[in-house]
Design a protein around this motif. Structure first.
Motif, PDB file in Angstrom:
ATOM      1  N   UNK A  34      15.355  -3.952  12.166  1.00 17.48           N
ATOM      2  CA  UNK A  34      15.043  -4.580  13.451  1.00 17.48           C
ATOM      3  C   UNK A  34      14.086  -5.749  13.221  1.00 17.48           C
ATOM      4  N   UNK A  35      14.133  -6.736  14.123  1.00 15.23           N
ATOM      5  CA  UNK A  35      13.307  -7.925  13.942  1.00 15.23           C
ATOM      6  C   UNK A  35      13.108  -8.611  15.285  1.00 15.23           C
ATOM      7  N   UNK A  36      12.171  -9.524  15.335  1.00 14.77           N
ATOM      8  CA  UNK A  36      11.945 -10.315  16.556  1.00 14.77           C
ATOM      9  C   UNK A  36      12.062 -11.813  16.248  1.00 14.77           C
ATOM     10  N   UNK A  37      13.035 -12.157  15.430  1.00 18.94           N
ATOM     11  CA  UNK A  37      13.255 -13.543  15.023  1.00 18.94           C
ATOM     12  C   UNK A  37      13.669 -14.419  16.205  1.00 18.94           C
ATOM     13  N   UNK A  38      13.161 -15.636  16.216  1.00 17.94           N
ATOM     14  CA  UNK A  38      13.637 -16.694  17.112  1.00 17.94           C
ATOM     15  C   UNK A  38      13.714 -17.962  16.277  1.00 17.94           C
ATOM     16  N   UNK A  39      14.782 -18.732  16.430  1.00 16.69           N
ATOM     17  CA  UNK A  39      14.954 -19.934  15.609  1.00 16.69           C
ATOM     18  C   UNK A  39      14.086 -21.099  16.089  1.00 16.69           C
ATOM     19  N   UNK A  40      12.780 -20.959  15.901  1.00 17.91           N
ATOM     20  CA  UNK A  40      11.818 -21.974  16.340  1.00 17.91           C
ATOM     21  C   UNK A  40      10.855 -22.276  15.200  1.00 17.91           C
ATOM     22  N   UNK A  41      10.628 -23.538  14.933  1.00 17.68           N
ATOM     23  CA  UNK A  41       9.700 -23.957  13.891  1.00 17.68           C
ATOM     24  C   UNK A  41       8.316 -23.364  14.141  1.00 17.68           C
ATOM     25  N   UNK A  42       7.687 -22.839  13.106  1.00 12.44           N
ATOM     26  CA  UNK A  42       6.364 -22.223  13.119  1.00 12.44           C
ATOM     27  C   UNK A  42       6.301 -20.887  13.858  1.00 12.44           C
ATOM     28  N   UNK A  43       7.433 -20.350  14.252  1.00 11.69           N
ATOM     29  CA  UNK A  43       7.482 -19.059  14.938  1.00 11.69           C
ATOM     30  C   UNK A  43       7.227 -17.941  13.925  1.00 11.69           C
ATOM     31  N   UNK A  44       6.259 -17.080  14.227  1.00  9.80           N
ATOM     32  CA  UNK A  44       5.997 -15.909  13.401  1.00  9.80           C
ATOM     33  C   UNK A  44       6.888 -14.768  13.885  1.00  9.80           C
ATOM     34  N   UNK A  45       7.387 -13.965  12.959  1.00 15.39           N
ATOM     35  CA  UNK A  45       8.243 -12.843  13.325  1.00 15.39           C
ATOM     36  C   UNK A  45       8.098 -11.729  12.292  1.00 15.39           C
ATOM     37  N   UNK A  46       8.623 -10.561  12.643  1.00  7.19           N
ATOM     38  CA  UNK A  46       8.517  -9.392  11.785  1.00  7.19           C
ATOM     39  C   UNK A  46       9.886  -8.781  11.532  1.00  7.19           C
ATOM     40  N   UNK A  47      10.051  -8.275  10.328  1.00  9.03           N
ATOM     41  CA  UNK A  47      11.138  -7.360  10.019  1.00  9.03           C
ATOM     42  C   UNK A  47      10.486  -5.978   9.971  1.00  9.03           C
ATOM     43  N   UNK A  48      11.044  -5.022  10.692  1.00  8.37           N
ATOM     44  CA  UNK A  48      10.555  -3.647  10.657  1.00  8.37           C
ATOM     45  C   UNK A  48      11.361  -2.903   9.601  1.00  8.37           C
ATOM     46  N   UNK A  49      10.733  -2.624   8.478  1.00  9.83           N
ATOM     47  CA  UNK A  49      11.424  -2.075   7.325  1.00  9.83           C
ATOM     48  C   UNK A  49      11.091  -0.608   7.109  1.00  9.83           C
ATOM     49  N   UNK A  50      11.949   0.037   6.317  1.00  8.87           N
ATOM     50  CA  UNK A  50      11.725   1.426   5.922  1.00  8.87           C
ATOM     51  C   UNK A  50      12.189   1.592   4.483  1.00  8.87           C
ATOM     52  N   UNK A  51      11.356   2.262   3.695  1.00  9.12           N
ATOM     53  CA  UNK A  51      11.718   2.544   2.315  1.00  9.12           C
ATOM     54  C   UNK A  51      11.155   3.914   1.948  1.00  9.12           C
ATOM     55  N   UNK A  52      12.020   4.772   1.478  1.00 13.02           N
ATOM     56  CA  UNK A  52      11.616   6.121   1.072  1.00 13.02           C
ATOM     57  C   UNK A  52      10.850   6.847   2.176  1.00 13.02           C
ATOM     58  N   UNK A  53      11.272   6.664   3.425  1.00  8.43           N
ATOM     59  CA  UNK A  53      10.643   7.339   4.553  1.00  8.43           C
ATOM     60  C   UNK A  53       9.378   6.679   5.058  1.00  8.43           C
ATOM     61  N   UNK A  54       8.948   5.602   4.430  1.00  7.38           N
ATOM     62  CA  UNK A  54       7.752   4.873   4.857  1.00  7.38           C
ATOM     63  C   UNK A  54       8.156   3.656   5.685  1.00  7.38           C
ATOM     64  N   UNK A  55       7.503   3.471   6.826  1.00 11.26           N
ATOM     65  CA  UNK A  55       7.766   2.328   7.690  1.00 11.26           C
ATOM     66  C   UNK A  55       6.693   1.264   7.462  1.00 11.26           C
ATOM     67  N   UNK A  56       7.110   0.004   7.445  1.00  4.66           N
ATOM     68  CA  UNK A  56       6.167  -1.097   7.261  1.00  4.66           C
ATOM     69  C   UNK A  56       6.778  -2.373   7.814  1.00  4.66           C
ATOM     70  N   UNK A  57       5.942  -3.376   8.016  1.00  5.05           N
ATOM     71  CA  UNK A  57       6.396  -4.668   8.520  1.00  5.05           C
ATOM     72  C   UNK A  57       6.399  -5.699   7.406  1.00  5.05           C
TER      73      UNK A  57
END
Length: 136
Positions: A34-57
């Motif tokens: 999941x992510x909150x991407x927007x195609x805008x210059x200088x826009x900050x966004x996150x990918x919500x990742x999971x690896x081995x049961x651990x969640x991180x951004x």
């Protein structure tokens, strides 16, 4: 450390591929995050990742955007110090699109992180992106 470089040819016009690279719902399908991407210059966004049961951004920021041609963003995750850069270049050829991804900024001490990201890009960029675009 040598940058990660991946190349893929997708059987779809560049406009369709661009949509898959810039629409949050499509991005989630091929990035598997999941992510909150927007195609805008200088826009900050996150990918919500999971690896081995651990969640991180994974924290990112759009650094360069040229519609249907190029997308560049910073990439900062918990597994390495500092920030790296993901650059995706698109070239349309008839009804096909060639993409080149370069993920740079890893230090010589981050060999394992570099290798892990390289495998991740094989799955997501080379396999899943092609699948998502060509099947939809």
């Amino acid at each position: 450390m040598k940058p990660i470089e991946k190349k893929v040819v997708i059987n779809a016009p560049v406009t369709k591929v661009w949509k898959a690279l810039t629409d949050p719902g499509k991005i989630e399908q091929w990035m598997l995050m999941p992510n909150n991407f927007k195609p805008e210059l200088n826009r900050e966004f996150l990918f919500n990742a999971e690896m081995d049961g651990n969640h991180f951004d994974i924290k990112c920021k759009v650094l360069e955007i040229s519609e249907n041609k190029k997308l560049v963003y910073s990439w900062s995750g918990p597994f390495f110090e500092g920030s790296s850069t993901v650059s995706i270049q698109l070239t349309g050829k008839d009804s096909r699109t060639e993409l080149i991804l370069i993920h740079s900024g890893f230090t010589d001490t981050q060999k394992e992180v570099n290798e892990s990201h390289s495998k991740g890009w094989d799955l997501r960029f080379v396999e899943k992106l092609k699948e998502v675009v060509e099947k939809n």
